[in-house]
Motif scaffolding. Structure first.
Motif, PDB file in Angstrom:
ATOM      1  N   LEU A 382       0.814  -1.222   0.000  1.00  9.96           N
ATOM      2  CA  LEU A 382       0.000   0.000   0.000  1.00  9.96           C
ATOM      3  C   LEU A 382       0.842   1.264   0.000  1.00  9.96           C
ATOM      4  N   HIS A 385       0.187   4.507  -2.018  1.00 21.79           N
ATOM      5  CA  HIS A 385      -1.217   4.602  -2.434  1.00 21.79           C
ATOM      6  C   HIS A 385      -1.915   5.661  -1.587  1.00 21.79           C
ATOM      7  N   ASP A 386      -2.718   6.455  -2.217  1.00 17.79           N
ATOM      8  CA  ASP A 386      -3.418   7.518  -1.500  1.00 17.79           C
ATOM      9  C   ASP A 386      -4.771   6.990  -1.035  1.00 17.79           C
ATOM     10  N   ALA A 387      -4.782   6.364   0.125  1.00 23.50           N
ATOM     11  CA  ALA A 387      -6.031   5.821   0.686  1.00 23.50           C
ATOM     12  C   ALA A 387      -6.563   6.786   1.735  1.00 23.50           C
ATOM     13  N   ASP A 389      -9.147   8.298   4.790  1.00 24.10           N
ATOM     14  CA  ASP A 389      -9.504   7.763   6.109  1.00 24.10           C
ATOM     15  C   ASP A 389     -10.730   6.867   6.053  1.00 24.10           C
ATOM     16  N   ALA A 391     -11.327   4.687   3.719  1.00 16.61           N
ATOM     17  CA  ALA A 391     -11.014   3.422   3.055  1.00 16.61           C
ATOM     18  C   ALA A 391     -11.061   2.268   4.049  1.00 16.61           C
ATOM     19  N   SER A 394      -6.010   0.877   4.950  1.00 14.28           N
ATOM     20  CA  SER A 394      -5.033   1.942   4.703  1.00 14.28           C
ATOM     21  C   SER A 394      -3.815   1.650   5.569  1.00 14.28           C
TER      22      SER A 394
END
Length: 636
Positions: A382, A385-387, A389, A391, A394
């Motif tokens: 991950l 990766h721009d996950a 809050d 998601a 994360s």
């Protein structure tokens, strides 16, 4: 051929009718005839007609095959009438049936097609047999014959489906068991084993049939608790092993809802052995468990290995080596829990931790570390990766999972292992640019060091790990980094033994000179660490002089000299040639001191360092120019 067939048919009908009438009237077949004569006649006729029926299948030209099959069907009815006549003969008692009739009937090589076409009649008679008849063996052999017949040709399967062989065999097994309430448990389970073997060979793609057989066995075992009879237990293991061996895929077995219910009836030790077999099957076939539901079902099968259960001995009674081997096997299993979908993988890890959490402290130190490394692997996937809050998965959520998991491990207690894992998490958080998370993991590591790690050697190892991990983290701002490095240098100087203090303090110098972009480069603090290490080494040398003959601390001076040379080559202005010159002279003086015992290792180490300096002086590059002012004098 047809004439011979009709001749046998007419002869049989005439003779059997005559036999029946004469026996009913008490008259023998011939003068002085007996019931045995009648039985012998019918059995002989049965044998000859059966042989004829077999020969007709293979004799004659191919163009007459249809006609032959018609004649064989007619003859088949006549063959069956032999058995009917036998059942009607007066005077055929149980002893004669067991000793004469049944052996003669069973010794005939019945054509498989005959068994198949008369299956309903044959199976219908099985529940009516006396308890003394070994119906288990008869039915088992019948199912084996039919499964071999099915394997011999692909054309047979439609016939099996047409006569609904599975349904009839399944029903017959249930009826036989119900008709003989005193049948030993091993016999009942053996029948289910035979039926399951037939099902796996003939209907391998019908998992519902397989599960139905297991369910019927569960019903028979209902209310019996843990099976204590060793022979019955062996048959249950055979029942459970059959699907594993056939499918070579535990995931397929997990779809059988009654599989775990059968395992419930195994005693603790046998259940544990079965669990080991399941894990070994996963490893051997490289089977991936790819959903949280499957993990839940699998761990339910393996619960005897994962947690304490009813009937389990106390931990003090378990063989330590066997326990370690089993738990290492469970630990290896964690690496087979994989899914490329990040959200599902996180669910898998959460489910696994739920089960492992019930395992007690002795198991946790085996099962949690691989789970932690699996979570760290997911974090790496991950990374970048721009996950958000919101998601489902994360890096932050995974680090929360990691924090809780390592914390559970620290209460086992396994503080040294927990400290290592906290540092692994800290480094991963640093790589994900999560400074607060990384700082929290370091904080927990220091707390463990302060409160839980008391052994001096363990403290030395812990400080080496802390310093090394801190050196590899670049996420911290000035304030947080100063706090952590201050703690590291402070604890280093408080180690029990002076040599350990010295080595830990000069190792801390690397925390103040990081060559990566944006890394800390503080020459003053590097020099401060080196000088502090030198003072500690000097104190150790003075202490050793009291016990004449100890040259151990002198090695520390040579080690510190090499650190000075390392930073000198890095171009740190604070580390000058004068400092190196002074240290060379100090070591040379100490080596000549009468208080210093001769030590070849120290002499060789110092000589190698001097040769290195001389080599650098002769290289002729910019570094050689810097080394030129350092004078290397060989000791007398």
């Amino acid at each position: 051929m047809k004439g011979k067939q009709l001749l046998y048919g007419l002869q049989f009908e005439k003779m059997s009718t005559g036999i029946m009438e004469r026996l009913k009237s008490g008259i023998g077949i011939s003068e002085g005839g007996t019931v045995m004569d009648a039985v012998e006649f019918v059995l002989q006729n049965f044998t000859e007609m059966n042989k004829l029926w077999v020969r007709m299948q293979h004799q004659g030209p191919a163009r007459e095959k249809e006609r032959r099959e018609k004649e064989r069907r007619e003859l088949r009815d006549l063959v069956g009438k032999n058995l009917h006549v036998l059942s009607q003969l007066e005077g055929v008692d149980l002893d004669m049936y067991k000793d004469v009739v049944l052996p003669r009937v069973l010794e005939q090589v019945f054509p498989d097609d005959y068994h198949l076409q008369t299956l309903e009649t044959l199976l219908g008679a099985c529940p009516q047999l006396q308890p003394t008849v070994d119906v288990k063996t008869v039915m088992s052999q019948l199912m084996e014959r039919l499964s071999n017949y099915a394997a011999s040709s692909s054309e047979v399967l439609p016939d099996l489906l047409h006569v609904e062989a599975f349904a009839k065999l399944s029903s017959a097994v249930v009826k036989v068991i119900e008709a003989q309430p005193d049948m030993p448990l091993v016999g009942a389970v053996s029948l289910h084993v035979a039926l399951l073997t037939f099902t796996l060979r003939v209907h391998v793609d019908r998992l519902d049939y397989v599960d139905q057989v297991l369910g019927a066995c569960v019903k028979k075992l209902e209310g019996k608790g843990k099976v204590k009879d060793s022979k019955a237990t062996k048959q249950i293991v055979a029942l459970l092993s059959a699907p594993l061996e056939k499918y070579n895929d535990v995931v397929t077995v997990l779809r059988l809802t009654n599989y775990s219910k059968v395992m419930e009836h195994l005693d603790y030790e046998t259940n544990k052995v079965m669990a080991v077999v399941i894990i070994q099957s996963i490893m051997k076939n490289n089977t991936s468990i790819s959903s949280s539901e499957k993990v839940d079902a699998l761990f339910e099968l393996l619960k005897e290995l994962i947690k304490d259960s009813e009937g389990a001995p106390s931990m003090d009674e378990i063989d330590e080596d066997d326990f370690m081997e089993e738990q290492n096997l469970v630990a290896r299993l964690v690496h087979m829990l994989v899914n490329k979908d990040h959200e599902e993988m996180f669910k898998i890890l959460t489910t696994a931790r739920k089960h492992f959490g019930q395992g007690g402290p002795k198991r946790l130190k085996f099962t949690l570390p691989p789970l932690i490394f699996a979570a760290l692997k997911l974090v790496r996937c991950l990374q970048g990766h721009d996950a958000g809050d919101e998601a489902l998965v994360s890096p932050k959520k995974i680090f929360q999972f990691l924090h809780q998991t390592v914390e559970a491990l620290s209460t086992v207690p396994a503080p040294e292992l927990a400290l290592r894992l906290y540092l692994q998490c800290a480094e991963a958080a640093s790589d994900c640019s999560l400074e607060p998370v990384a700082y929290e993991f370091f904080t927990q590591a220091f707390l463990l060091y302060e409160e839980e790690i008391a052994d001096s050697r363990a403290q030395v190892t812990a400080m080496q790990l802390i310093i090394g991990t801190l050196q590899r983290t670049y996420v911290f701002g000035v304030e947080n980094r100063d706090t952590l490095t201050h703690k590291a240098t402070g604890y280093s100087a408080k180690l029990l033994k002076k040599p350990d203090q010295c080595r830990a303090v000069y190792a801390c110098s690397h925390l103040f000179w990081l060559e990566e972009d944006g890394g800390t480069q503080d020459g003053e603090r590097v020099l401060l660490c080196l000088k502090r290490a030198l003072r500690i080494a000097n104190a150790a040398q003075q202490m050793s002089s009291v016990t004449r003959g100890s040259s151990g601390p002198l090695t520390l001076f040579v080690e510190i000299l090499n650190k000075y040379l390392y930073y000198f080559e890095k171009g740190i202005p604070q580390v000058t040639s004068n400092l190196i010159q002074g240290l060379l002279e100090l070591i040379g003086t100490e080596l000549q001191s009468e208080n210093t015992a001769q030590d070849r290792a120290v002499d060789a180490f110092f000589a190698s360092t001097r040769r290195y300096i001389q080599f650098q002086k002769q290289k002729g590059d910019d570094l050689a120019e810097r080394y030129s002012s350092i004078q290397v004098v060989s000791p007398p």
